[in-house]
Enzyme design. Structure first.
Site, short mmCIF file in Angstrom:
data_model
loop_
_atom_site.label_atom_id
_atom_site.label_comp_id
_atom_site.label_asym_id
_atom_site.label_seq_id
_atom_site.Cartn_x
_atom_site.Cartn_y
_atom_site.Cartn_z
N ASP A 7 -6.33 -9.99 -2.36
CA ASP A 7 -5.68 -9.07 -1.41
C ASP A 7 -4.17 -9.36 -1.33
O ASP A 7 -3.74 -10.49 -1.52
CB ASP A 7 -6.32 -9.23 -0.03
CG ASP A 7 -5.98 -8.07 0.89
OD1 ASP A 7 -5.59 -6.99 0.40
OD2 ASP A 7 -6.11 -8.24 2.12
N ARG B 224 1.58 -5.53 -0.27
CA ARG B 224 2.60 -6.24 0.51
C ARG B 224 3.51 -7.07 -0.38
O ARG B 224 4.70 -7.21 -0.11
CB ARG B 224 1.93 -7.11 1.59
CG ARG B 224 1.50 -6.32 2.81
CD ARG B 224 0.54 -7.08 3.67
NE ARG B 224 -0.79 -7.11 3.05
CZ ARG B 224 -1.77 -7.92 3.44
NH1 ARG B 224 -1.57 -8.78 4.41
NH2 ARG B 224 -2.95 -7.85 2.85
N ASN C 282 -12.09 1.61 -0.75
CA ASN C 282 -10.74 1.85 -1.30
C ASN C 282 -10.53 3.29 -1.75
O ASN C 282 -9.40 3.72 -2.00
CB ASN C 282 -10.41 0.88 -2.43
CG ASN C 282 -10.15 -0.55 -1.98
OD1 ASN C 282 -10.44 -1.51 -2.68
ND2 ASN C 282 -9.58 -0.72 -0.78
N ARG D 260 -7.83 5.50 -0.08
CA ARG D 260 -6.38 5.37 -0.36
C ARG D 260 -5.85 6.65 -1.02
O ARG D 260 -6.63 7.47 -1.52
CB ARG D 260 -6.15 4.17 -1.27
CG ARG D 260 -6.53 2.88 -0.57
CD ARG D 260 -6.09 1.67 -1.35
NE ARG D 260 -6.46 0.47 -0.60
CZ ARG D 260 -5.96 -0.72 -0.81
NH1 ARG D 260 -5.06 -0.90 -1.76
NH2 ARG D 260 -6.35 -1.75 -0.09
C1 IPE Z 1 -10.51 -5.80 0.13
O1 IPE Z 1 -9.16 -5.57 0.42
C2 IPE Z 1 -10.88 -5.11 -1.16
C3 IPE Z 1 -10.31 -5.70 -2.37
C4 IPE Z 1 -9.59 -6.77 -2.45
C5 IPE Z 1 -10.66 -5.02 -3.58
P1 IPE Z 1 -8.68 -4.34 1.32
O2 IPE Z 1 -7.21 -4.41 1.33
O3 IPE Z 1 -9.31 -3.10 0.86
O4 IPE Z 1 -9.29 -4.73 2.76
P2 IPE Z 1 -8.85 -4.29 4.23
O5 IPE Z 1 -8.79 -2.79 4.22
O6 IPE Z 1 -7.52 -4.89 4.50
O7 IPE Z 1 -9.91 -4.84 5.12
C1 IPE Z 2 -5.55 -5.77 -3.10
O1 IPE Z 2 -4.28 -5.52 -2.64
C2 IPE Z 2 -5.96 -4.83 -4.20
C3 IPE Z 2 -6.96 -3.84 -3.77
C4 IPE Z 2 -7.50 -3.70 -2.59
C5 IPE Z 2 -7.40 -2.89 -4.79
P1 IPE Z 2 -3.97 -4.36 -1.59
O2 IPE Z 2 -3.72 -3.11 -2.36
O3 IPE Z 2 -5.04 -4.28 -0.57
O4 IPE Z 2 -2.61 -4.88 -0.95
P2 IPE Z 2 -2.22 -4.89 0.58
O5 IPE Z 2 -3.36 -5.54 1.31
O6 IPE Z 2 -2.04 -3.47 0.97
O7 IPE Z 2 -0.98 -5.69 0.65
MG MG Z 3 -5.35 -5.14 1.23
#
Ligand code: IPE
Ligand code: IPE
Ligand code: MG
Length: 255
Positions: free
Chosen positions: A25, A29, A73, A76
């Site tokens: 994760d 950011r 996801n 998004r």
């Molecule tokens: C969890 O991260 C899913 C993956 C790392 C693929 P998210 O970024 O989707 O989780 P939330 O929405 O912050 O809980």
């Molecule tokens: C993890 O990074 C990757 C996936 C969930 C696919 P994020 O895309 O969730 O990055 P943040 O949490 O928005 O920073």
């Molecule tokens: Mg995330």
């Protein structure tokens, strides 16, 4: 993938987890902090993923599960989803041969039925090409959500009961495990989440029953083999009891 093994000496083999699962994760950011588009964070995230597989393999981990795309996801923006799908395609096309050469076995968990029609054959190719490899098993959680996995497993078991092949009493923890996407894969000993968030976000809810949880502040693109090694060192200091009174390091639930 033997590289320098000298920095391994402080980790006792008996305290190395057999299965590490990572919630990768913080890509978005990481990019925002640099004034870059989120897609750049995801791209850097793939590099961190390669490093994680190498580090896990070097450390003697048997199973590494990586949460790459969750069933939630899909909420998004379309552009970001297509970036992530594109990265999966490129990853398999570019890295499959290397992973195969490095004796990595690939398994994919998650719902395959709703993926784009060109992605499913890629995932199947990755699994089939590497199925007889004897090195680390890389479990890619793609379009994965634990509740979705449990729902699909329950439907399967209900179908068995309805068809008269099993009785309701035959439904045991073991049978449920065998109906999950992770059938045959031991429960994770350690679940790491990067980016400072402290939640599971629908990851391996059944399998995480006795996992050690570790939340680390680094964004995923900054994850390095040193971060991995530091997590293993912290894990080695954890005392696992599985509900009993004796500390146990390698016991699995129910064994
Ligand atoms: C969890 O991260 C899913 C993956 C790392 C693929 P998210 O970024 O989707 O989780 P939330 O929405 O912050 O809980
Ligand atoms: C993890 O990074 C990757 C996936 C969930 C696919 P994020 O895309 O969730 O990055 P943040 O949490 O928005 O920073
Ligand atoms: Mg995330």
């Amino acid at each position: 993938m033997p590289r320098s093994g000298s920095h391994m000496t402080h980790l006792s083999p008996s305290r190395i987890p057999s299965h590490v699962a990572i919630i990768m994760d913080g890509n978005g950011r990481w990019a925002s902090a640099r004034g870059l588009p989120r897609a750049m964070g995801h791209r850097k995230g793939v590099e961190a993923l390669r490093e994680a597989v190498r580090a896990a393999s070097e450390c003697g981990i048997s199973y590494l599960t990586l949460f790459a795309f969750s069933s939630e996801n899909w909420s998004r923006p379309e552009g970001e989803i297509s970036d992530l799908m594109g990265l999966l395609r490129t990853f398999i096309r570019r890295d499959l041969a290397v992973l195969h050469r490095e004796n990595v076995r690939i398994r994919v968990i998650g719902d395959r039925t709703t993926l784009a029609s060109d992605i499913l054959p890629l995932l199947l190719e990755a699994e089939e090409t590497t199925q007889d490899n004897s090195g680390i098993t890389l479990v890619i959680a793609f379009n994965y959500g634990a509740r979705d996995e449990i729902v699909r497993a329950m439907r399967r078991l209900a179908g068995e009961v309805a068809a008269g092949r099993i009785d309701p009493e035959d439904i045991t923890a073991g049978r449920i495990e065998a109906a999950l996407d992770t059938a045959g894969i031991p429960d994770p000993d350690l679940i790491i989440r990067t980016s400072g968030e402290e939640r599971l976000s629908n990851f391996l809810l059944w399998q995480a029953a006795y996992a050690e949880l570790m939340f680390i502040p680094d964004f995923w693109p900054d994850f390095s083999r040193e971060t991995f090694r530091a997590a293993l060192a912290r894990y080695a200091g954890r005392e696992r009891r599985f509900g009993g009174l004796q500390p146990a390091t390698t016991l699995a639930v129910g064994s």
